[in-house]
Design a protein around this motif. Structure first.
Motif, PDB file in Angstrom:
ATOM      1  N   ARG A  97       0.922  -1.221   0.075  1.00  0.00           N
ATOM      2  CA  ARG A  97      -0.134  -0.148   0.123  1.00  0.00           C
ATOM      3  C   ARG A  97       0.844   1.177   0.047  1.00  0.00           C
ATOM      4  O   ARG A  97       0.448   2.083  -0.625  1.00  0.00           O
ATOM      5  N   SER A  98       2.121   1.093   0.672  1.00  0.00           N
ATOM      6  CA  SER A  98       2.852   2.258   0.686  1.00  0.00           C
ATOM      7  C   SER A  98       3.321   2.680  -0.845  1.00  0.00           C
ATOM      8  O   SER A  98       3.565   3.936  -0.998  1.00  0.00           O
ATOM      9  N   TYR A  99       3.393   1.795  -1.570  1.00  0.00           N
ATOM     10  CA  TYR A  99       4.028   1.964  -3.181  1.00  0.00           C
ATOM     11  C   TYR A  99       2.588   2.843  -3.951  1.00  0.00           C
ATOM     12  O   TYR A  99       3.047   3.588  -4.608  1.00  0.00           O
ATOM     13  N   VAL A 100       1.583   2.375  -3.578  1.00  0.00           N
ATOM     14  CA  VAL A 100       0.189   2.984  -4.201  1.00  0.00           C
ATOM     15  C   VAL A 100       0.263   4.279  -3.583  1.00  0.00           C
ATOM     16  O   VAL A 100       0.126   5.305  -4.616  1.00  0.00           O
ATOM     17  N   ASP A 101       0.406   4.442  -2.548  1.00  0.00           N
ATOM     18  CA  ASP A 101       0.208   5.885  -2.071  1.00  0.00           C
ATOM     19  C   ASP A 101       1.224   6.746  -2.448  1.00  0.00           C
ATOM     20  O   ASP A 101       0.969   7.866  -3.065  1.00  0.00           O
ATOM     21  N   SER A 102       2.650   6.645  -2.243  1.00  0.00           N
ATOM     22  CA  SER A 102       3.827   7.480  -2.848  1.00  0.00           C
ATOM     23  C   SER A 102       3.939   7.421  -4.446  1.00  0.00           C
ATOM     24  O   SER A 102       3.817   8.411  -4.956  1.00  0.00           O
ATOM     25  N   ASN A 103       3.827   6.125  -5.018  1.00  0.00           N
ATOM     26  CA  ASN A 103       4.294   6.171  -6.362  1.00  0.00           C
ATOM     27  C   ASN A 103       3.220   6.158  -7.628  1.00  0.00           C
ATOM     28  O   ASN A 103       3.464   6.522  -8.678  1.00  0.00           O
ATOM     29  N   VAL A 104       1.979   6.040  -7.005  1.00  0.00           N
ATOM     30  CA  VAL A 104       0.878   5.985  -7.752  1.00  0.00           C
ATOM     31  C   VAL A 104      -0.020   7.337  -7.615  1.00  0.00           C
ATOM     32  O   VAL A 104      -0.157   8.249  -8.387  1.00  0.00           O
ATOM     33  N   VAL A 105      -0.753   7.519  -6.379  1.00  0.00           N
ATOM     34  CA  VAL A 105      -1.141   8.732  -5.976  1.00  0.00           C
ATOM     35  C   VAL A 105      -0.235   9.767  -5.843  1.00  0.00           C
ATOM     36  O   VAL A 105      -0.953  10.850  -6.487  1.00  0.00           O
ATOM     37  N   GLY A 106       0.828   9.728  -5.249  1.00  0.00           N
ATOM     38  CA  GLY A 106       1.724  10.926  -5.284  1.00  0.00           C
ATOM     39  C   GLY A 106       2.249  11.406  -6.709  1.00  0.00           C
ATOM     40  O   GLY A 106       2.055  12.421  -7.073  1.00  0.00           O
ATOM     41  N   PHE A 107       2.415  10.259  -7.397  1.00  0.00           N
ATOM     42  CA  PHE A 107       2.700  10.733  -8.974  1.00  0.00           C
ATOM     43  C   PHE A 107       1.661  11.213  -9.800  1.00  0.00           C
ATOM     44  O   PHE A 107       2.120  12.356 -10.387  1.00  0.00           O
ATOM     45  N   LEU A 108       0.446  11.123  -9.617  1.00  0.00           N
ATOM     46  CA  LEU A 108      -0.660  11.833 -10.058  1.00  0.00           C
ATOM     47  C   LEU A 108      -0.922  13.068  -9.562  1.00  0.00           C
ATOM     48  O   LEU A 108      -1.050  14.094 -10.403  1.00  0.00           O
ATOM     49  N   ASN A 109      -0.750  13.447  -8.409  1.00  0.00           N
ATOM     50  CA  ASN A 109      -0.448  14.945  -7.803  1.00  0.00           C
ATOM     51  C   ASN A 109       0.600  15.561  -8.258  1.00  0.00           C
ATOM     52  O   ASN A 109       0.472  16.829  -8.824  1.00  0.00           O
ATOM     53  N   VAL A 110       1.840  14.982  -8.776  1.00  0.00           N
ATOM     54  CA  VAL A 110       2.791  15.624  -9.453  1.00  0.00           C
ATOM     55  C   VAL A 110       2.379  16.043 -10.866  1.00  0.00           C
ATOM     56  O   VAL A 110       2.733  17.158 -11.427  1.00  0.00           O
ATOM     57  N   LEU A 111       1.806  14.957 -11.703  1.00  0.00           N
ATOM     58  CA  LEU A 111       1.152  15.310 -13.047  1.00  0.00           C
ATOM     59  C   LEU A 111       0.352  16.622 -12.962  1.00  0.00           C
ATOM     60  O   LEU A 111       0.430  17.388 -13.768  1.00  0.00           O
TER      61      LEU A 111
END
Length: 332
Positions: A97-111
């Motif tokens: 879950r930590s990977y989805v939080d940072s690497n997916v949700v977080g990356f969407l925020n960056v985009l």
């Protein structure tokens, strides 16, 4: 330029920030300083950057869209390098879950922040892990990467797909860099070189998986950062004449391998470390770990052609520099 670097207290991010500052750029570092590994090492990297007049730092996590939005609004970056992520293949088996939080949700925020902030170019960290079960060597950006073997790899593949969507729909120029086993001074304590060095100096056995038959495209951090900077300065443009492939698109989107293009067998890597330390390791040979792959080798021809990337540090030189730093930092 004004460059926002996420993961600025990390291994690659701190070195990149140092190089950008040295050439006259303004840098805003963004990092949550989490405890995945010793935060004191992250703070020590950060402390080397804080005295610089052109460096600012904001503490926050990518998944915190408000904090990230404040960073973009206050700094108004022209270009962004996203290196912040939950790293580590093995940890992704324990805490997906930590990977989805940072690497997916977080990356969407960056985009989203890049889209609404009119950012000229987003360069982001992908990984050689996306090649998964691929057995064709060297790994090419034109290869199929639809069979990841860890959650970490799956999130990095997702980043590439998400980036293409934003490049296609909103014209955000994005470049993904698939890093291959980065090592060097100020490196991550969970990486093999750091672990092996600590254990050999302590007289403890080292675990060598796959009975040492791994080969890795070990890439020295200075070579990586040189490639990141060259890429950052060369934003992709839309091109209707391009026939889209796995690594290219009509949209302003590119994906590249960034590695040394010189794979080294793990046992040779250990031999070089032993020579630099002046000690022999007690080796504990073990089977392959879940989520791991036997070999990696980067085909970097596209990066050479497009930005002039030219890695030049052999492992004998890179490992010696790491050992010298390790002895000084830990007073060993």
């Amino acid at each position: 330029m004004r460059v926002l670097v996420t993961g600025a207290a990390g291994f690659i991010g701190s070195k990149l920030s140092e190089v950008l500052l040295a050439r006259g750029d303004e840098v805003l570092g963004f990092d949550n300083l989490n405890a995945y590994y010793d935060p004191r090492l992250k703070q020590a990297r950060l402390d080397r950057l804080l005295p610089h007049a052109n460096f600012r730092f904001m503490r926050g996590a990518l998944e915190d869209s408000i904090a990230l939005g404040e960073a973009f609004a206050s700094f108004q970056p022209q270009r962004v390098v996203n290196l912040a992520a939950q790293a580590g293949v093995r940890y992704s088996l324990e805490n997906p879950r930590s990977y989805v939080d940072s690497n997916v949700v977080g990356f969407l925020n960056v985009l989203e922040a890049c889209r609404h902030g009119d950012v000229e170019h987003l360069v982001y960290a992908s990984s050689s892990s996306v090649y998964g079960a691929n057995r064709k060597l060297p790994f090419s950006v034109d290869d199929n990467v639809d069979h990841p073997v860890s959650m970490y790899a799956a999130t990095k593949k997702a980043n590439e797909l998400m980036a293409h969507t934003y490049s296609h729909l909103f014209g955000v120029p994005t470049t993904g860099l698939r890093f291959f086993t980065v090592y060097g001074p100020w490196g991550r304590p969970d990486m093999a070189l750091f672990l092996f060095t600590r254990k050999i100096l302590a007289g403890e056995p080292i675990d060598i998986f796959n009975h040492g038959r791994h080969s890795r495209d070990f890439t020295y951090v200075d070579d990586i950062v040189e490639g990141v900077v060259r890429t950052l300065d060369n934003a992709p443009a839309p091109d209707a004449a391009i026939t889209p492939s796995a690594g290219t698109s009509n949209a302003p989107y590119r994906v590249y391998n960034i590695g040394n293009d010189q794979p080294v067998e793990l046992l040779r890597y250990v031999e070089v470390l032993e020579q630099c330390l002046g000690r022999k390791a007690e080796r504990r040979l073990l089977p392959m770990q879940p989520g791991d792959v036997p070999d990696t080798w980067a085909d970097v021809d596209a990066l050479r052609r497009d930005v002039g990337y030219s890695p030049s540090t052999p492992v004998e030189v890179g490992v010696a520099r790491f050992v010298a730093w390790y002895r000084e930092y830990h007073r060993v």
